[in-house]
Design an enzyme around this catalytic site. Structure first.
Site, mmCIF file in Angstrom:
data_model
loop_
_atom_site.group_PDB
_atom_site.id
_atom_site.type_symbol
_atom_site.label_atom_id
_atom_site.label_comp_id
_atom_site.label_asym_id
_atom_site.label_seq_id
_atom_site.Cartn_x
_atom_site.Cartn_y
_atom_site.Cartn_z
ATOM 1 N N GLY A 20 0.800 -1.217 0.000
ATOM 2 C CA GLY A 20 0.000 0.000 0.000
ATOM 3 C C GLY A 20 0.830 1.263 0.000
ATOM 4 N N ASP A 21 0.138 2.380 0.035
ATOM 5 C CA ASP A 21 0.729 3.715 0.013
ATOM 6 C C ASP A 21 0.567 4.335 1.391
ATOM 7 O OD1 ASP A 21 1.420 6.356 -0.337
ATOM 8 O OD2 ASP A 21 0.051 6.738 -1.997
ATOM 9 N N HIS B 67 12.737 11.863 6.844
ATOM 10 C CA HIS B 67 13.702 12.818 6.295
ATOM 11 C C HIS B 67 13.658 12.915 4.771
ATOM 12 C CE1 HIS B 67 17.359 9.840 5.765
ATOM 13 N NE2 HIS B 67 16.262 9.381 5.206
#
Length: 348
Positions: free
Chosen positions: A238-239, A258
């Site tokens: 998934g995202d 980061h």
């Protein structure tokens, strides 16, 4: 002899005039590239069994012997090798770390930071400072991730570097943080799952979930099976900006935040907030920039993130502000025996 040589180098450094110090700083790019070339040629590996001269090493590496000697001479002056009276070179303890087969190896750093992947973009730092945009995209006409898709050799170097760094970082994280009492953990964008494997092996009662992109998930499944933890680990494709598995005790994002400027980082943190039960912890494992005027490699890694991704490292205050915008509270920052710290967060 090796220890005496290293001591001599250190003593010389303490007697440098200001102009010499600044010259060493401004010419540091030459040292970085020299280390890269020596590492790519596997000179440290060729010296592991004893001293060799530049002719022998040139034959083994198919290089020009007089030019290779000049490279080795320069690196001996930097403390990585020692040259004896017969013109043979030996590894110092510092040079040993550039071997690929030793604990704590830094060979990956030598390969990555002088590579054709990093070097051109770093050379355009000025563009990033002028625009706030990644110089990599400007130079190559595509993002770093897009570049990897069409340049498998450079991608392999990057993956080797990330895996190499991760091994030492994972050990440091497990030493620094007590995961006992947590029954379930989600590793967000956890790559091939090395950190999650280590946590599950150290805590046999825990269950894990890896959230990754589809192309990464397939490789991660094999890693979990080989490590014997597949029965306790769910792999979710998934995202992370769209949805994160809900209801777990802890959420980990190691060297993820980061990569992004505040807008995207905040969107990710809001997804974390939505997924977290009231008792859950969020562990942002990242470099934390030291206060003003304190020498800190993280301040230079911050520039690298700007050039490569448009991302950034953050100070403790910047983490606190970013978390607050997502209704999260910074509970504590736990240093580890690595460049990374564990930024522990809870719901505000």
């Amino acid at each position: 002899m090796v220890d005496q040589h290293v001591t001599t180098v250190e003593q010389h450094a303490t007697k440098e005039m200001p102009q010499e110090v600044l010259w060493r700083m401004t010419s540091g790019c030459l040292l970085s590239q020299a280390i890269h070339v020596a590492t790519k040629l596997n000179i440290p590996g060729l010296l592991k069994d004893g001293p060799k001269n530049s002719t022998e090493l040139a034959q083994a590496t198919e290089t020009h012997a007089p030019s290779l000697y000049r490279l080795l001479r320069a690196l001996a002056g930097a403390g990585l090798f020692v040259e004896d009276e017969q013109g043979r070179f030996t590894l110092t303890p510092l040079g040993e770390l550039l071997r690929r087969d030793v604990p704590g190896s830094m060979a990956a750093a030598g390969l990555l930071f002088g590579s054709t992947l990093q070097w051109p973009a770093l050379g355009e730092l000025l563009y990033s400072i002028q625009t706030g945009k990644p110089a990599f995209d400007h130079h190559f006409g595509m993002t770093l991730w897009e570049y990897y898709m069409s340049h498998p050799e450079e991608h392999d170097i990057f993956q080797y570097a990330m895996s190499s760094f991760s091994a030492a970082e994972t050990h440091a994280i497990l030493q620094a943080y007590d995961f006992s009492g947590l029954q379930s953990v989600v590793d967000i964008a956890g790559g091939h799952g090395q950190l999650l494997v280590a946590i599950l092996q150290a805590y046999p009662e825990m269950r894990g979930t890896l959230l990754e992109l589809p192309e990464v998930v397939r490789q991660a499944e094999g890693v979990f099976k080989a490590a014997g933890v597949a029965q306790r680990c769910e792999v979710v494709s998934g995202d992370m900006f769209a949805s994160i598995p809900a209801g777990r005790d802890a959420y980990i994002a190691k060297t993820v935040i980061h990569d992004w400027q505040d807008e995207q980082a905040l969107a990710l943190l809001k997804q974390c907030y939505n997924a977290m039960p009231s008792h859950a912890k969020l562990l942002l494992i990242s470099e934390v920039i030291a206060p003003a005027n304190v020498p800190d490699p993280s301040k230079f890694m911050d520039l690298n993130m700007l050039v490569s991704f448009g991302g950034c490292e953050r100070t403790a205050a910047e983490f606190e502000a970013l978390l607050g915008a997502a209704n999260l509270k910074l509970k504590q920052i736990i240093p580890t025996r690595s460049p990374l710290s564990i930024v522990e967060c809870v719901k505000g």
